[in-house]
Motif scaffolding. Structure first.
Motif, PDB file in Angstrom:
ATOM      1  N   VAL A   8       0.825  -1.216   0.000  1.00  0.00           N
ATOM      2  CA  VAL A   8       0.000   0.000   0.000  1.00  0.00           C
ATOM      3  C   VAL A   8       0.854   1.259   0.000  1.00  0.00           C
ATOM      4  O   VAL A   8       2.022   1.241   0.394  1.00  0.00           O
ATOM      5  CB  VAL A   8      -0.954   0.029   1.221  1.00  0.00           C
ATOM      6  N   ARG A   9       0.232   2.319  -0.450  1.00  0.00           N
ATOM      7  CA  ARG A   9       0.826   3.652  -0.338  1.00  0.00           C
ATOM      8  C   ARG A   9       0.254   4.314   0.902  1.00  0.00           C
ATOM      9  O   ARG A   9      -0.944   4.257   1.144  1.00  0.00           O
ATOM     10  CB  ARG A   9       0.541   4.469  -1.601  1.00  0.00           C
ATOM     11  N   LEU A  22      -4.978   5.097   2.984  1.00  0.00           N
ATOM     12  CA  LEU A  22      -4.168   4.078   2.317  1.00  0.00           C
ATOM     13  C   LEU A  22      -4.724   3.799   0.924  1.00  0.00           C
ATOM     14  O   LEU A  22      -5.934   3.788   0.707  1.00  0.00           O
ATOM     15  CB  LEU A  22      -4.174   2.781   3.115  1.00  0.00           C
ATOM     16  N   SER A  23      -3.833   3.552  -0.028  1.00  0.00           N
ATOM     17  CA  SER A  23      -4.220   3.078  -1.348  1.00  0.00           C
ATOM     18  C   SER A  23      -3.326   1.905  -1.703  1.00  0.00           C
ATOM     19  O   SER A  23      -2.310   1.668  -1.057  1.00  0.00           O
ATOM     20  CB  SER A  23      -4.101   4.193  -2.394  1.00  0.00           C
ATOM     21  N   TYR A  52     -11.750   0.319   6.549  1.00  0.00           N
ATOM     22  CA  TYR A  52     -12.769   1.119   5.883  1.00  0.00           C
ATOM     23  C   TYR A  52     -12.279   2.542   5.585  1.00  0.00           C
ATOM     24  O   TYR A  52     -11.309   3.032   6.151  1.00  0.00           O
ATOM     25  CB  TYR A  52     -14.028   1.185   6.747  1.00  0.00           C
ATOM     26  N   MET A  53     -12.965   3.189   4.644  1.00  0.00           N
ATOM     27  CA  MET A  53     -12.724   4.604   4.303  1.00  0.00           C
ATOM     28  C   MET A  53     -11.272   4.857   3.896  1.00  0.00           C
ATOM     29  O   MET A  53     -10.610   5.763   4.384  1.00  0.00           O
ATOM     30  CB  MET A  53     -13.115   5.509   5.472  1.00  0.00           C
ATOM     31  N   ASN A  54     -10.783   4.018   2.982  1.00  0.00           N
ATOM     32  CA  ASN A  54      -9.478   4.232   2.373  1.00  0.00           C
ATOM     33  C   ASN A  54      -9.663   4.278   0.856  1.00  0.00           C
ATOM     34  O   ASN A  54     -10.772   4.519   0.379  1.00  0.00           O
ATOM     35  CB  ASN A  54      -8.514   3.121   2.797  1.00  0.00           C
ATOM     36  N   SER A  55      -8.607   4.029   0.118  1.00  0.00           N
ATOM     37  CA  SER A  55      -8.698   3.997  -1.344  1.00  0.00           C
ATOM     38  C   SER A  55      -8.088   2.701  -1.868  1.00  0.00           C
ATOM     39  O   SER A  55      -7.371   2.690  -2.872  1.00  0.00           O
ATOM     40  CB  SER A  55      -7.974   5.214  -1.956  1.00  0.00           C
ATOM     41  N   LEU A  56      -8.363   1.606  -1.163  1.00  0.00           N
ATOM     42  CA  LEU A  56      -7.806   0.313  -1.539  1.00  0.00           C
ATOM     43  C   LEU A  56      -8.460  -0.189  -2.823  1.00  0.00           C
ATOM     44  O   LEU A  56      -9.658   0.014  -3.043  1.00  0.00           O
ATOM     45  CB  LEU A  56      -8.014  -0.697  -0.410  1.00  0.00           C
ATOM     46  N   GLN A  57      -7.653  -0.840  -3.658  1.00  0.00           N
ATOM     47  CA  GLN A  57      -8.110  -1.290  -4.963  1.00  0.00           C
ATOM     48  C   GLN A  57      -7.898  -2.794  -5.101  1.00  0.00           C
ATOM     49  O   GLN A  57      -7.293  -3.429  -4.251  1.00  0.00           O
ATOM     50  CB  GLN A  57      -7.336  -0.549  -6.064  1.00  0.00           C
ATOM     51  N   GLY A  58      -8.408  -3.334  -6.217  1.00  0.00           N
ATOM     52  CA  GLY A  58      -8.193  -4.744  -6.500  1.00  0.00           C
ATOM     53  C   GLY A  58      -9.164  -5.635  -5.758  1.00  0.00           C
ATOM     54  O   GLY A  58     -10.092  -5.177  -5.094  1.00  0.00           O
ATOM     55  N   PRO A  59      -8.957  -6.953  -5.847  1.00  0.00           N
ATOM     56  CA  PRO A  59      -9.910  -7.902  -5.281  1.00  0.00           C
ATOM     57  C   PRO A  59      -9.742  -8.107  -3.778  1.00  0.00           C
ATOM     58  O   PRO A  59      -8.700  -7.795  -3.199  1.00  0.00           O
ATOM     59  CB  PRO A  59      -9.583  -9.200  -6.032  1.00  0.00           C
ATOM     60  N   HIS A 101     -16.382   1.502   1.717  1.00  0.00           N
ATOM     61  CA  HIS A 101     -15.904   2.771   1.146  1.00  0.00           C
ATOM     62  C   HIS A 101     -14.426   2.707   0.788  1.00  0.00           C
ATOM     63  O   HIS A 101     -13.595   3.455   1.304  1.00  0.00           O
ATOM     64  CB  HIS A 101     -16.207   3.933   2.091  1.00  0.00           C
ATOM     65  N   ASN A 102     -14.124   1.789  -0.121  1.00  0.00           N
ATOM     66  CA  ASN A 102     -12.840   1.727  -0.798  1.00  0.00           C
ATOM     67  C   ASN A 102     -13.122   1.672  -2.297  1.00  0.00           C
ATOM     68  O   ASN A 102     -14.195   2.084  -2.741  1.00  0.00           O
ATOM     69  CB  ASN A 102     -12.059   0.488  -0.324  1.00  0.00           C
ATOM     70  N   ASN A 103     -12.191   1.156  -3.079  1.00  0.00           N
ATOM     71  CA  ASN A 103     -12.397   0.982  -4.518  1.00  0.00           C
ATOM     72  C   ASN A 103     -12.155  -0.476  -4.902  1.00  0.00           C
ATOM     73  O   ASN A 103     -11.590  -0.766  -5.960  1.00  0.00           O
ATOM     74  CB  ASN A 103     -11.451   1.896  -5.312  1.00  0.00           C
TER      75      ASN A 103
END
Length: 213
Positions: free
Chosen positions: A34-35, A75-76, A95-102, A120-122
């Motif tokens: 993660v970033r 975090l992303s 919750y409430m981050n910008s995590l991506q992928g499966p 509330h991520n991606n």
């Protein structure tokens, strides 16, 4: 007798160190994936044997990781399958981050998990059917992502589930309503335009075949 006691003590100490190393490695794999613009994971130092000294990590009296609190951490990046090694983890709060992928299917290995909050991520992809093995799970909140595919019917086996929220995704197919799902209202599934309605109404049967992704 004293020698036997010392051997047992050393063996127990070795087991604790091994568990701590495995759990520390799993958490550090997440840090690498993660970033972290605000440096909330700065204390996650892989040279420290015991991850219980790291911020946002809670452990039990046996120094096993039981809680990970990283909500609103900016975090992303991606979740990692190594998280499934945290056998004593009860609360996974991302919750409430910008995590991506499966969502990694390996999270089905978290046998002690009580709360899985990834809302509330991606996040994309399907809800893993392996989550149905989390027999202690009470709170499953995956709302506000970009999840697709069917709601796994296996999840109805989660007898302790109290709260379910998969709203505001892009799920499709029919809504399973047997087992623990019989008590959840339409709000749990809101704003998934491709969902076709609860099977208990008698008009729509659960269909695990056909095109839905």
């Amino acid at each position: 007798m004293a020698i036997v006691f010392m051997i047992v003590l050393l063996w127990a100490s070795s087991l604790h160190s091994t568990s701590a190393n495995l759990e520390g490695d799993a958490l550090y794999a997440l840090r690498r994936s993660v970033r972290d613009p605000d440096g909330v994971l700065e204390s996650w130092d892989p040279t420290l044997v015991d991850p219980c000294t790291w911020f946002h990590v809670t452990c039990d009296s046996n120094n096993r990781v039981t809680r990970l609190d990283l909500g609103y951490a900016k975090l992303s990046g991606r979740l990692v399958p190594e998280l499934g090694r945290l056998e004593r983890l009860q609360y996974l709060e991302l919750y409430m981050n910008s995590l991506q992928g499966p969502i990694p299917k390996e999270l089905g290995g978290l046998k002690s998990l009580v709360s899985l909050d990834l809302y509330h991520n991606n996040l994309t992809g399907a809800i893993p059917s392996t989550l149905s093995t989390l027999s202690n799970l009470k709170f499953l909140r995956l709302n506000g992502n970009r999840l697709t595919g069917r709601i796994p019917r296996q999840l109805t086996q989660l007898g302790n589930l109290k709260i379910l929220d998969v709203s505001n995704n892009d799920l499709c197919g029919t809504i399973p309503t047997s087992g623990s799902f019989s008590k959840f209202s339409e709000e749990s599934y809101a704003n998934n335009p491709r969902l076709e309605g609860p099977e208990l109404m008698g008009f729509v049967s659960y269909d695990s075949s056909g095109s839905c992704n």
